[in-house]
Design a protein around this motif. Structure first.
Motif, mmCIF file in Angstrom:
data_model
loop_
_atom_site.group_PDB
_atom_site.id
_atom_site.type_symbol
_atom_site.label_atom_id
_atom_site.label_comp_id
_atom_site.label_asym_id
_atom_site.label_seq_id
_atom_site.Cartn_x
_atom_site.Cartn_y
_atom_site.Cartn_z
ATOM 1 N N GLY A 103 0.793 -1.236 0.000
ATOM 2 C CA GLY A 103 0.000 0.000 0.000
ATOM 3 C C GLY A 103 0.823 1.282 0.000
ATOM 4 O O GLY A 103 0.276 2.378 0.105
ATOM 5 N N GLU A 104 2.153 1.177 -0.108
ATOM 6 C CA GLU A 104 2.997 2.387 -0.040
ATOM 7 C C GLU A 104 3.636 2.702 -1.403
ATOM 8 O O GLU A 104 3.472 1.958 -2.365
ATOM 9 C CB GLU A 104 4.078 2.181 1.016
ATOM 10 C CG GLU A 104 3.457 1.860 2.371
ATOM 11 C CD GLU A 104 4.393 2.131 3.515
ATOM 12 O OE1 GLU A 104 5.115 3.131 3.450
ATOM 13 O OE2 GLU A 104 4.389 1.331 4.462
ATOM 14 N N VAL A 105 4.373 3.832 -1.420
ATOM 15 C CA VAL A 105 5.089 4.212 -2.649
ATOM 16 C C VAL A 105 6.563 3.836 -2.479
ATOM 17 O O VAL A 105 7.174 4.179 -1.456
ATOM 18 C CB VAL A 105 4.986 5.740 -2.905
ATOM 19 C CG1 VAL A 105 5.745 6.124 -4.174
ATOM 20 C CG2 VAL A 105 3.527 6.161 -2.999
ATOM 21 N N VAL A 106 7.120 3.110 -3.446
ATOM 22 C CA VAL A 106 8.547 2.768 -3.379
ATOM 23 C C VAL A 106 9.232 3.208 -4.669
ATOM 24 O O VAL A 106 8.580 3.362 -5.706
ATOM 25 C CB VAL A 106 8.797 1.251 -3.166
ATOM 26 C CG1 VAL A 106 8.275 0.786 -1.830
ATOM 27 C CG2 VAL A 106 8.223 0.439 -4.302
ATOM 28 N N LEU A 111 7.848 -5.610 -7.087
ATOM 29 C CA LEU A 111 7.362 -4.634 -6.097
ATOM 30 C C LEU A 111 5.935 -4.178 -6.409
ATOM 31 O O LEU A 111 5.168 -3.870 -5.488
ATOM 32 C CB LEU A 111 8.312 -3.434 -6.040
ATOM 33 C CG LEU A 111 9.663 -3.761 -5.395
ATOM 34 C CD1 LEU A 111 10.698 -2.686 -5.708
ATOM 35 C CD2 LEU A 111 9.506 -3.922 -3.880
ATOM 36 N N ALA A 112 5.581 -4.160 -7.692
ATOM 37 C CA ALA A 112 4.227 -3.721 -8.068
ATOM 38 C C ALA A 112 3.161 -4.677 -7.517
ATOM 39 O O ALA A 112 1.998 -4.312 -7.391
ATOM 40 C CB ALA A 112 4.126 -3.610 -9.585
ATOM 41 N N GLN A 113 3.568 -5.878 -7.144
ATOM 42 C CA GLN A 113 2.612 -6.825 -6.539
ATOM 43 C C GLN A 113 2.225 -6.389 -5.127
ATOM 44 O O GLN A 113 1.194 -6.790 -4.608
ATOM 45 C CB GLN A 113 3.219 -8.223 -6.448
ATOM 46 C CG GLN A 113 3.523 -8.866 -7.784
ATOM 47 C CD GLN A 113 4.336 -10.132 -7.560
ATOM 48 O OE1 GLN A 113 4.137 -10.866 -6.595
ATOM 49 N NE2 GLN A 113 5.270 -10.385 -8.458
ATOM 50 N N TYR A 114 3.086 -5.608 -4.479
ATOM 51 C CA TYR A 114 2.859 -5.246 -3.076
ATOM 52 C C TYR A 114 2.534 -3.759 -2.917
ATOM 53 O O TYR A 114 1.598 -3.397 -2.219
ATOM 54 C CB TYR A 114 4.103 -5.557 -2.238
ATOM 55 C CG TYR A 114 4.581 -6.982 -2.367
ATOM 56 C CD1 TYR A 114 3.883 -8.015 -1.749
ATOM 57 C CD2 TYR A 114 5.708 -7.292 -3.109
ATOM 58 C CE1 TYR A 114 4.323 -9.337 -1.869
ATOM 59 C CE2 TYR A 114 6.142 -8.598 -3.239
ATOM 60 C CZ TYR A 114 5.457 -9.613 -2.618
ATOM 61 O OH TYR A 114 5.875 -10.904 -2.744
ATOM 62 N N ALA A 115 3.361 -2.914 -3.526
ATOM 63 C CA ALA A 115 3.259 -1.474 -3.287
ATOM 64 C C ALA A 115 2.055 -0.894 -4.031
ATOM 65 O O ALA A 115 1.542 -1.483 -4.981
ATOM 66 C CB ALA A 115 4.543 -0.787 -3.757
#
Ligand code: NAP
Length: 293
Positions: A128-131, A147-151
């Motif tokens: 749910g965050e920005v990385v 990372l797009a799977q999580y963030a």
């Protein structure tokens, strides 16, 4: 590990010296999609464990230890490790590479507190965050997709206006709505108090300074070969790679170099495995006195 498997299968008494885990950096790759035989892809950790098992079943012995150097003693090569010295007629150097860092302010300070080089390990922390991800090659694009799977959102910072990654990965990155490619931009500093809160940037095309808020930064700006393992034994090229011929022979008889660490490697798993097989067969021929004909 492929070199070890082949050497053992040729009847050579074979030790594989490893400082961490069989498979090394590949265990951090969520999915390997381009290793032949796995059309659906395979987790890096599974491929590593399977290959280690295959090497051990073939008769190779795993020795835990960190190698500090290799030297010669008559017809023998001595591998010095913290677990003790090993004497062998041949040595295959498969020491791989290490992910490079940017060397910018804040990078060291926030390593483990927002700066990471393992999307598979740390990605779930950013739900749910920005990385941010830095780089434009296969690693950066591959890991941005992980990372797009999580963030909620992934900012892919690339210093040029074109990605250098393979077409398959470029197409997937550009089609992924959660990924924004921040073109022609370098990161100047990692910002934060206790953990990462953002980065300051410069646009390479316009010179414009800026900043982006994010909670994590993943650095994938290339690989540095672990060439210092042959310091004092072999000359490396300007990039710390070891020159070899097509049989993976270095300038020193009985010493071979394979995978990322050798000059002109394509830095692919499959080619590293192929190098390993070639070097093991060359080592067998060297020890047994057989020619290639
Ligand atoms: P790479 O191909 O060397 O790419 C490094 C990227 O980082 C480049 O885009 C480079 O920009 C950028 N970069 C370098 N220094 C930088 C800096 N100081 N600031 C900002 N950006 C910087 O490295 P890689 O992506 O780690 O790949 C290494 C090798 O592993 C390749 O052979 C690759 O094919 C292989 N690999 C394959 C896979 C796969 O097959 N799925 C996955 C991962 C890695 P420029 O483009 O401007 O030079």
């Amino acid at each position: 590990m492929t070199a070890g498997m082949y050497a053992a299968r040729h009847g050579l008494r074979t030790g594989i010296i490893e400082r961490m885990m069989g498979g090394a950096s590949i265990i951090n790759v969520e999915k390997v999609e381009n290793f032949p035989g796995f059309s659906e892809g395979i987790m890096g950790a599974d491929l590593a464990a399977m290959t280690q098992e295959q090497a051990m079943t073939s008769g190779a012995e795993f020795v835990m230890g960190e190698v500090s150097g290799i030297s010669t003693s008559g017809d023998y090569r001595i591998v010095s490790a913290d677990s003790g010295d090993l004497q062998a007629k041949t040595v295959i150097v498969a020491a791989g590479s290490t992910l490079r860092l940017l060397g910018i302010p804040g990078e060291d300070e926030f390593t483990g507190r927002g700066v990471s080089q393992c999307a598979t390990c740390d990605g779930p922390l950013y739900s749910g965050e920005v990385v941010g991800v830095v780089g434009g090659g296969d690693s950066a694009t591959d890991e941005a997709l992980v990372l797009a799977q999580y963030a909620d959102r992934v900012l892919l910072f690339h210093r040029r206006d074109e990605l250098r990654a393979q077409r398959e990965l470029v197409d997937r990155v550009l089609a992924e709505p959660k990924i924004e490619v921040v073109w022609s931009t370098v990161i100047e500093e990692v910002l934060g108090e206790n953990t990462v809160s953002g980065v300051s940037t410069t646009n390479m095309a316009t010179g414009e300074k800026g900043a982006r808020e994010l909670s994590g930064l993943f650095v994938y700006v290339g690989l540095a070969p672990n060439g210092n393992i042959v310091d004092g034994l072999l000359e490396t090229d300007g990039g710390d790679h070891i020159p070899v011929n097509i049989s993976m022979e270095t300038a020193l008889p009985g010493v071979y170099a394979v995978g990322d660490i050798r000059q002109h490697s394509s830095s692919q798993l499959v080619s590293a495995a192929g190098d390993g097989a070639t070097a093991a067969i060359a080592a067998f021929r060297y020890i047994s006195g057989r020619s290639w004909d």
